[in-house]
Scaffold this active site. Structure first.
Site, PDB file in Angstrom:
ATOM      1  CD  GLU A  82      -2.687   1.173   2.617  1.00 14.01           C
ATOM      2  OE1 GLU A  82      -2.269   0.539   3.603  1.00 14.01           O
ATOM      3  OE2 GLU A  82      -3.760   1.835   2.637  1.00 14.01           O
ATOM      4  CG  ASP A  96      -8.885  -0.020   3.306  1.00 19.91           C
ATOM      5  OD1 ASP A  96      -8.794  -0.935   4.141  1.00 19.91           O
ATOM      6  OD2 ASP A  96      -7.931   0.735   3.024  1.00 19.91           O
TER       7      ASP A  96
HETATM    8  N1  HPA Z   1      -3.875   0.002   5.777  1.00 21.21           N
HETATM    9  C1  HPA Z   1      -3.308  -0.343   6.927  1.00 21.21           C
HETATM   10  N2  HPA Z   1      -3.986  -0.452   8.060  1.00 21.21           N
HETATM   11  C2  HPA Z   1      -5.296  -0.203   8.044  1.00 21.21           C
HETATM   12  C3  HPA Z   1      -5.936   0.142   6.882  1.00 21.21           C
HETATM   13  C4  HPA Z   1      -5.189   0.234   5.685  1.00 21.21           C
HETATM   14  O1  HPA Z   1      -5.677   0.523   4.585  1.00 21.21           O
HETATM   15  N3  HPA Z   1      -7.235   0.313   7.211  1.00 21.21           N
HETATM   16  C5  HPA Z   1      -7.372   0.056   8.526  1.00 21.21           C
HETATM   17  N4  HPA Z   1      -6.186  -0.260   9.045  1.00 21.21           N
HETATM   18 ZN    ZN Z   2      -7.065  -2.180   4.834  1.00 17.51          ZN
END
Ligand code: HPA
Ligand code: ZN
Length: 334
Positions: A199, A277
């Protein structure tokens, strides 16, 4: 049929959803009153104005702050029930839901309170809305591997309630291999393995998750697209990627939805899915994620149908259920 109608009609599975990220300001205000807690934000507008992030950590700080309002089994039920109603309205038929127990036990809310509240709503969702669900126990990666082992022990009485485990929170500086022994134990226990990777973290983190740890699913995985050899492995193994376009936009993983990797991933033959998400924070539930992505990338109807079909293929449902849902996708596609 417009693409909007098509998206609405298609049955979908949601595979990347943090239940704490579905905490809408309206419900926050209600729980603050019910639990007699003072909120930093006095109005809904003030709370919403805080939702302007420039990276993952800025979001996480607000996400953990909001959770302070969740105290009782009823609170966790109400949070989960609100999500399920919205998901059902978007024609989500199955959800695989993350929750972050360490964020609650660290502030004194017992594991059982959190889990039983969520489970009660999931059971109700299946009965009243026909939405099936699996729960995924998520470890916080900014904490230690020992803390993860402690959670595994604390949750022993509920292990049959989880389909798998996940890893979330601050990615940079907390690579997958930090949790190698914990994930090996979880694999040996029969859990499915999910992990956020790529990410914000480099392609190397996706490689570690995929090759060294051997996860079943990569959450996000955006930065895999910088590594052609990794793309080839993802294609050959058909390892699912749970992409979250509006999250990517909100957290500045991409500058514009036009930069979402979803279309390129579809065209490269990867098992990509679209998910929300943390929908309360990122401006939309799953339907809106499909719509905005299709519009920005100019997805074809066939590509939208593929995304819906992928959502079931990439799930942890038994093969027979996957086949039933896929047939329903084809029927809705006309
Ligand atoms: N990334 C990392 N941790 C998280 C996310 C995410 O998109 N959403 C909730 N905790
Ligand atoms: Zn997430």
């Amino acid at each position: 049929m417009t693409q909007r109608d098509l998206i609405e009609r298609l049955p979908k599975a949601e595979l990347h959803l943090h239940i704490e990220g579905s905490f809408e300001p309206e419900l926050m205000m209600q729980l603050a009153a019910r639990n007699r807690i003072d909120l930093r934000f006095k109005t809904l507008d003030e709370a919403k104005a805080a939702y302007d992030f420039s990276n993952l950590q800025e979001f996480l700080d607000l996400y953990y702050e909001g959770m302070q309002l969740l105290r009782t089994e009823e609170d966790f039920h109400d949070l989960t029930w609100a999500y399920l109603q919205r998901a059902a309205a978007d024609n989500v038929r199955h959800v695989e839901m993350f929750f972050d127990p360490q964020a609650h036990t660290a502030r004194g809310v017992p594991f059982g309170v959190v889990t039983e509240g969520i489970l009660a709503a999931l059971k109700r969702g299946e009965k009243e809305l026909g939405v099936t669900s699996y729960l995924i126990l998520s470890f916080l990666r900014h904490l230690s591997e020992e803390d993860g082992f402690a959670l595994l022990k604390e949750s022993e009485g509920w292990h049959d309630k989880f389909v798998g485990v996940g890893l979330d929170s601050s990615e940079m500086g907390h690579p997958p291999l930090k949790f190698e022994r914990l994930y090996k134990r979880c694999r040996d226990m029969g859990f499915k393995l999910c992990m956020h990777a790529g990410e914000e973290g480099p392609p190397q983190y996706v490689r570690e998750a995929l090759i060294d740890i051997g996860v079943d699913r990569i959450d996000h995985g955006n930065r895999s697209m910088e590594d052609p050899a990794l793309i080839q492995i993802l294609k050959d193994t058909q390892t699912p990627l749970t992409n979250c376009p509006l999250s990517n936009l909100s957290l500045c993983v991409i500058k514009d939805l036009k930069d979402s990797p979803v279309k390129a991933q579809l065209e490269a033959g990867l098992m990509v899915t679209v998910n929300s998400d943390d929908p309360a924070y990122f401006g939309g539930y799953i339907g809106r994620n499909y719509e905005k992505t299709a519009e920005a990338l100019g997805l074809s109807d066939a590509q939208i149908v593929t995304l819906a079909r992928n959502s079931f293929t990439a799930s942890f449902l038994p093969e027979a259920a996957k086949a039933k849902h896929s047939a329903a996708v084809d029927a809705a596609a006309g």
